[in-house]
Design an enzyme around this catalytic site. Structure first.
Site, PDB file in Angstrom:
ATOM      1  N   ASP A  13       0.858  -1.191   0.000  1.00  0.00           N
ATOM      2  CA  ASP A  13       0.000   0.000   0.000  1.00  0.00           C
ATOM      3  C   ASP A  13       0.893   1.239   0.000  1.00  0.00           C
ATOM      4  O   ASP A  13       2.081   1.164   0.334  1.00  0.00           O
ATOM      5  CB  ASP A  13      -0.913   0.020   1.234  1.00  0.00           C
ATOM      6  CG  ASP A  13      -1.860   1.221   1.227  1.00  0.00           C
ATOM      7  OD1 ASP A  13      -2.475   1.491   0.174  1.00  0.00           O
ATOM      8  OD2 ASP A  13      -1.972   1.911   2.255  1.00  0.00           O
ATOM      9  N   SER A  14       0.293   2.369  -0.337  1.00  0.00           N
ATOM     10  CA  SER A  14       1.033   3.629  -0.286  1.00  0.00           C
ATOM     11  C   SER A  14       1.462   3.942   1.146  1.00  0.00           C
ATOM     12  O   SER A  14       2.405   4.705   1.347  1.00  0.00           O
ATOM     13  CB  SER A  14       0.150   4.763  -0.815  1.00  0.00           C
ATOM     14  OG  SER A  14      -1.014   4.862  -0.024  1.00  0.00           O
ATOM     15  N   CYS A  76      -4.252  -1.380  -2.207  1.00  0.00           N
ATOM     16  CA  CYS A  76      -4.439   0.069  -2.372  1.00  0.00           C
ATOM     17  C   CYS A  76      -5.350   0.235  -3.583  1.00  0.00           C
ATOM     18  O   CYS A  76      -5.015  -0.237  -4.675  1.00  0.00           O
ATOM     19  CB  CYS A  76      -3.087   0.719  -2.621  1.00  0.00           C
ATOM     20  SG  CYS A  76      -3.164   2.474  -3.012  1.00  0.00           S
ATOM     21  N   GLU A 161      -3.131   9.126   7.846  1.00  0.00           N
ATOM     22  CA  GLU A 161      -1.661   8.988   7.854  1.00  0.00           C
ATOM     23  C   GLU A 161      -1.039   9.796   8.992  1.00  0.00           C
ATOM     24  O   GLU A 161       0.034   9.467   9.474  1.00  0.00           O
ATOM     25  CB  GLU A 161      -1.061   9.446   6.514  1.00  0.00           C
ATOM     26  CG  GLU A 161      -1.274   8.482   5.366  1.00  0.00           C
ATOM     27  CD  GLU A 161      -0.316   7.278   5.375  1.00  0.00           C
ATOM     28  OE1 GLU A 161       0.882   7.455   5.596  1.00  0.00           O
ATOM     29  OE2 GLU A 161      -0.799   6.148   5.158  1.00  0.00           O
ATOM     30  N   CYS A 195     -11.239   2.799  -0.371  1.00  0.00           N
ATOM     31  CA  CYS A 195      -9.853   3.180  -0.070  1.00  0.00           C
ATOM     32  C   CYS A 195      -9.487   2.444   1.208  1.00  0.00           C
ATOM     33  O   CYS A 195     -10.259   2.454   2.174  1.00  0.00           O
ATOM     34  CB  CYS A 195      -9.736   4.692   0.126  1.00  0.00           C
ATOM     35  SG  CYS A 195      -8.102   5.190   0.750  1.00  0.00           S
ATOM     36  N   HIS A 197      -7.505   3.041   3.495  1.00  0.00           N
ATOM     37  CA  HIS A 197      -7.291   3.847   4.703  1.00  0.00           C
ATOM     38  C   HIS A 197      -8.611   4.133   5.445  1.00  0.00           C
ATOM     39  O   HIS A 197      -8.593   4.441   6.628  1.00  0.00           O
ATOM     40  CB  HIS A 197      -6.677   5.204   4.344  1.00  0.00           C
ATOM     41  CG  HIS A 197      -5.207   5.172   4.075  1.00  0.00           C
ATOM     42  ND1 HIS A 197      -4.656   4.500   3.017  1.00  0.00           N
ATOM     43  CD2 HIS A 197      -4.168   5.737   4.749  1.00  0.00           C
ATOM     44  CE1 HIS A 197      -3.340   4.669   3.037  1.00  0.00           C
ATOM     45  NE2 HIS A 197      -3.018   5.411   4.075  1.00  0.00           N
TER      46      HIS A 197
HETATM   47  N1  DGL Z   1      -4.960   3.361   0.598  1.00  0.00           N
HETATM   48  C1  DGL Z   1      -4.998   3.840  -0.724  1.00  0.00           C
HETATM   49  C2  DGL Z   1      -6.252   3.409  -1.450  1.00  0.00           C
HETATM   50  O1  DGL Z   1      -6.836   2.417  -1.099  1.00  0.00           O
HETATM   51  C3  DGL Z   1      -4.793   5.292  -1.009  1.00  0.00           C
HETATM   52  C4  DGL Z   1      -4.117   6.145  -0.089  1.00  0.00           C
HETATM   53  C5  DGL Z   1      -3.349   7.220  -0.785  1.00  0.00           C
HETATM   54  O2  DGL Z   1      -3.934   8.186  -1.292  1.00  0.00           O
HETATM   55  O3  DGL Z   1      -2.143   7.039  -0.806  1.00  0.00           O
HETATM   56  O4  DGL Z   1      -6.650   4.057  -2.390  1.00  0.00           O
END
Ligand code: DGL
Length: 276
Positions: A13-14, A76, A161, A195, A197
């Site tokens: 993931d990012s 992600c 984050e 997403c 997150h």
């Molecule tokens: N967790 C990532 C997703 O599912 C994105 C987070 C980011 O913008 O880096 O899209």
């Protein structure tokens, strides 16, 4: 042909978001070895261009191959939307044709029918995922009668984050995007968190969506899909080590990753720094 029992499963993931997916995967498939890679130094990806997300994701995939992964889950949505197809079609055949890279969007879109009763589905996601229209395109293939309404939430990933998911400040941005989604379509009866997150904001999202609206977390859907995939693909399953090892890598501060990451996965984390 892959050698037997010598590989790990990679989760990318990012940043921290993929830990919400890993947590669910561990509950259905705890026996395997997992290598988690969070590109925290370059997160968020959600506002970056197609070229940048593709470049960063490919670097992470190469690194996870170097770390002995035979199967990688791009945990992600942004990277799944913007990079997965190119990696699967163009890079994998050259890099490692016997290995596999999977994403998180397809497992959810296949099941979109079961999410909504009145065929009005909302999606919260990053700008990158929303602009790619990946959810709309994929859902149209499986369930053309579902109306999909997407809302980009550019502040939600930075809140998570930075460890601000529980703060009062987060309320403002959660309410703002919920209002924006329902102003586009007030018949929505279910909302998918597109997403990885966003599960960290789940309690706030549930609190502020209109009464009766269902909020769907994708982690368990991805985990079940992986479980079925491994049953179907014995050549990959047989290549996996079953020593229950978990290794965490971050491209930024380990201290920060350990502190915030443990809140995502619900257990202490001891990460190592890596560069891509
Ligand atoms: N967790 C990532 C997703 O599912 C994105 C987070 C980011 O913008 O880096 O899209």
């Amino acid at each position: 042909m892959l050698p037997q029992s010598t590989y790990n499963i990679g989760i990318f993931d990012s940043g921290y978001g993929g830990l919400t997916i890993l947590k669910e995967i561990l509950s259905v498939a705890p026996q395997y070895n997992y290598v988690y890679l969070g590109d925290n130094a370059r997160a968020p990806y959600g506002t970056r261009s197609f070229e940048t997300v593709y470049k960063y994701t490919l670097e992470a995939v190469r690194k996870l191959f170097d770390l002995d992964c035979s199967l990688i889950i791009i945990a992600c949505n942004t990277a799944s939307a913007k990079a997965l197809r190119s990696i699967q079609q163009h890079d994998l055949p050259l890099l490692a044709p016997e290995k596999r890279v999977l994403g998180v969007i397809r497992p959810c879109t296949e099941q979109a029918d079961s999410f909504t009763h009145n065929k009005n589905l909302g999606i919260f996601a990053t700008k990158g995922t929303v602009n790619s229209q990946s959810y709309e395109i994929e859902i149209r293939k499986f369930s053309p009668d579902i109306s999909v309404t997407s809302q980009a939430c550019p502040m939600w990933v930075p809140l998570v984050e930075n460890g601000e998911a529980e703060s009062e400040g987060a309320d403002f941005f959660v309410k703002k995007e919920i209002a924006a989604l329902f102003s586009q379509n007030n018949s929505i009866d279910s909302v998918l968190l597109g997403c990885t997150h966003y599960p960290l904001l789940l309690s706030k999202i549930q609190e502020f969506v209109p009464a009766g609206v269902r909020v769907i977390n994708q982690g368990h859907i991805v985990a079940q899909s992986l479980h079925r995939y491994l049953n179907r693909h014995q050549e990959i399953e047989q290549s996996l080590l079953q020593e229950r090892k978990r290794v965490f890598y971050t491209t930024d501060s380990c201290e920060h990753f350990n502190a915030i990451g443990s809140t995502f996965i619900g257990e202490p984390i001891s990460s190592q720094k890596i560069s891509l």
